[in-house]
Enzyme design. Structure first.
Site, PDB file in Angstrom:
ATOM      1  N   HIS A   1     -12.103  77.092 -27.924  1.00 54.27           N
ATOM      2  CA  HIS A   1     -13.166  77.844 -27.255  1.00 54.27           C
ATOM      3  C   HIS A   1     -14.476  77.772 -28.046  1.00 54.27           C
ATOM      4  CE1 HIS A   1     -10.320  79.185 -24.330  1.00 54.27           C
ATOM      5  NE2 HIS A   1      -9.625  79.891 -25.207  1.00 54.27           N
TER       6      HIS A   1
ATOM      7  N   ASP B   1      -5.906  75.330 -20.764  1.00 47.43           N
ATOM      8  CA  ASP B   1      -5.725  76.713 -21.192  1.00 47.43           C
ATOM      9  C   ASP B   1      -4.902  77.539 -20.207  1.00 47.43           C
ATOM     10  OD1 ASP B   1      -5.885  79.085 -22.556  1.00 47.43           O
ATOM     11  OD2 ASP B   1      -8.041  79.313 -22.408  1.00 47.43           O
TER      12      ASP B   1
END
Length: 447
Positions: A270, A321
């Site tokens: 991220h 994800d």
């Protein structure tokens, strides 16, 4: 076994599109590449543009159960997390095997040949270990094999429910008590899978929220001892940064740097809310950064400084994800398109750079540096994308890469060879109807 493929077009190292390419495969590896060659008799013909295998560098397979069920109403990452915990609570090794197999089959249909599973759902309800404490990890390895993928299983250390807070509720299933007990269990997992060519055992620090800094060195030592990848969620939320600065007087990136976590085998996942110092630390240590734009948008996390990170020296990779969408073409173009929205300018990322992030850079970050490129000796991963669909029709040799990166979607993948085995043919997985597999795997979780 030797198989010969003839590619209408192929994206060859160093990123050049070449027409009429013969690829000879011996076992799991590419034996030869012959550009601009006529199709040999008996060769398997691959239409469209053939790419190296895509690498999904950040996956939580069980999040596939959330798709369509967390998109209604308002909320934040933190409200979404409660729904995620409920999905985790419904799983055991058998159910996880079924769900992960179907999820990985969906990934294969999207051209993914290697997946990094950020695995923290270790134990049974209440945190009670299964008879085999690594039953859930073994289920993930078996699921990848059934679906035809290589797997980098990132056994994740998860010790606290927040900085200074004990694990509660479903989180108890994630924890091992302390880092030493985590390492003892993870060492046994690595021992069982030692020498398996299609499995890489790595480690993960879930986040600065979940692993106290004084215990991080145990996870780092494990990764060094096994020469494996080391990943961590980093600065996904502003609240995470604020809590970290309040307690440690440092950002999450700075904490990880100070405790030896960053480096060329490490990946920051991220990396959305970074300071200039954070960018310099990640780039200077050549730590990979895995961007997951679909999840980052879905959870209202924000847009990370991907271009700045790359220019600072941090290789950029891509992941799905939360499985809100499984489509690395979508993830790739979103890196560019999201930066356009933030900056008001176009053209931050050439298509070839985005494709490199989805292939060679990603494969290398997962412990497979000999994958992600079409050269002799590399893993025989061939992903063929249609150039005649309603999305890609009109593509030429000169525009093929841009057409795939900025217009193609997962359904345009019609053939996938992973490690020498053809696992997708004419858009169908060798296991059969992947949609039916997903429906069957998800049904028990809805009761």
């Amino acid at each position: 076994m030797h198989v010969t493929y003839w590619c209408e077009m192929a994206w060859l190292s160093p990123g050049e599109v070449v027409e009429s390419v013969v690829v000879g495969v011996e076992g799991r590896r590419i034996a030869e590449i012959r550009p601009e060659a006529p199709p040999p008799p008996g060769a398997v013909r691959l239409a469209g543009l053939t790419l190296p295998g895509l690498a999904n560098c950040h996956s939580h397979a069980f999040h596939r159960a959330l798709r369509g069920h967390t998109q209604a109403g308002r909320g934040s990452f933190w409200t979404w997390r409660e729904r995620m915990y409920a999905a985790a609570e419904a799983l055991d090794p058998d159910r996880y095997l079924a769900l992960a197999t179907a999820t990985y089959a969906e990934m294969a249909l999207a051209g993914i040949t290697t997946v990094a599973e950020f695995h923290y759902l270790h134990h049974g309800p209440g945190g009670r270990p299964y008879a085999d404490p690594n039953a859930m990890g073994h289920a993930l390895v078996e699921a990848a094999r059934r679906a035809g993928l290589r797997i980098t299983l990132l056994d994740t250390c998860y010790l606290t429910g927040g900085i200074g807070e004990a694990l509660t509720g479903t989180q108890l299933r994630f924890g091992d008590g302390d880092a030493e007990r985590w390492a003892a269990r993870a060492d046994e997992l690595a021992r069982v899978h030692e020498g398996e060519e299609d499995v890489e055992i790595g480690a993960a620090i879930h986040s600065v929220r979940a692993v106290p800094p004084e215990q991080m060195h145990v996870v780092v030592d494990f990764a060094h001892r096994h020469t494996g990848p080391l990943h961590a969620h980093v600065s996904e939320q502003r609240a995470e940064n604020e809590a970290c600065v309040e307690v440690y007087s440092a950002t999450p990136v700075q904490v990880l740097h100070d405790h030896g976590v960053l480096g060329p085998r490490s990946t920051a996942v991220h990396a959305t809310h970074l300071s200039d110092v954070d960018v310099a630390l990640l780039g200077g240590s050549t730590t990979h950064v895995c961007m997951c734009p679909t999840t980052e948008r879905d959870l209202a996390d924000g847009v990370g400084p991907a271009r700045r990170l790359l220019e600072a020296g941090a290789p950029v990779t891509l992941g799905t994800d939360s499985q809100a969408v499984i489509d690395l073409f979508e993830e790739a173009r979103a890196v560019e398109l999201d930066e356009r929205l933030v900056t008001g300018e176009r053209g931050h990322w050439p298509a070839a750079q985005l494709l490199h992030a989805a292939t060679a850079a990603g494969q290398a970050s997962l412990g497979f540096p000999d994958a992600g490129c079409l050269v002799p000796g590399a893993w025989a991963d061939l992903v063929s994308v249609r150039l005649d669909s309603v999305r890609t029709a009109g593509a030429t040799k000169a525009s093929a890469v841009e057409s795939v990166v900025f217009a193609a979607t997962a359904p345009d993948v019609h053939s996938v060879v992973a490690g020498g085995r053809r696992i997708v043919e004419d858009g169908r997985h060798v296991l059969g109807d992947a949609g039916a597999l997903l429906r069957e795997a998800l049904a028990p979780l809805r009761r």
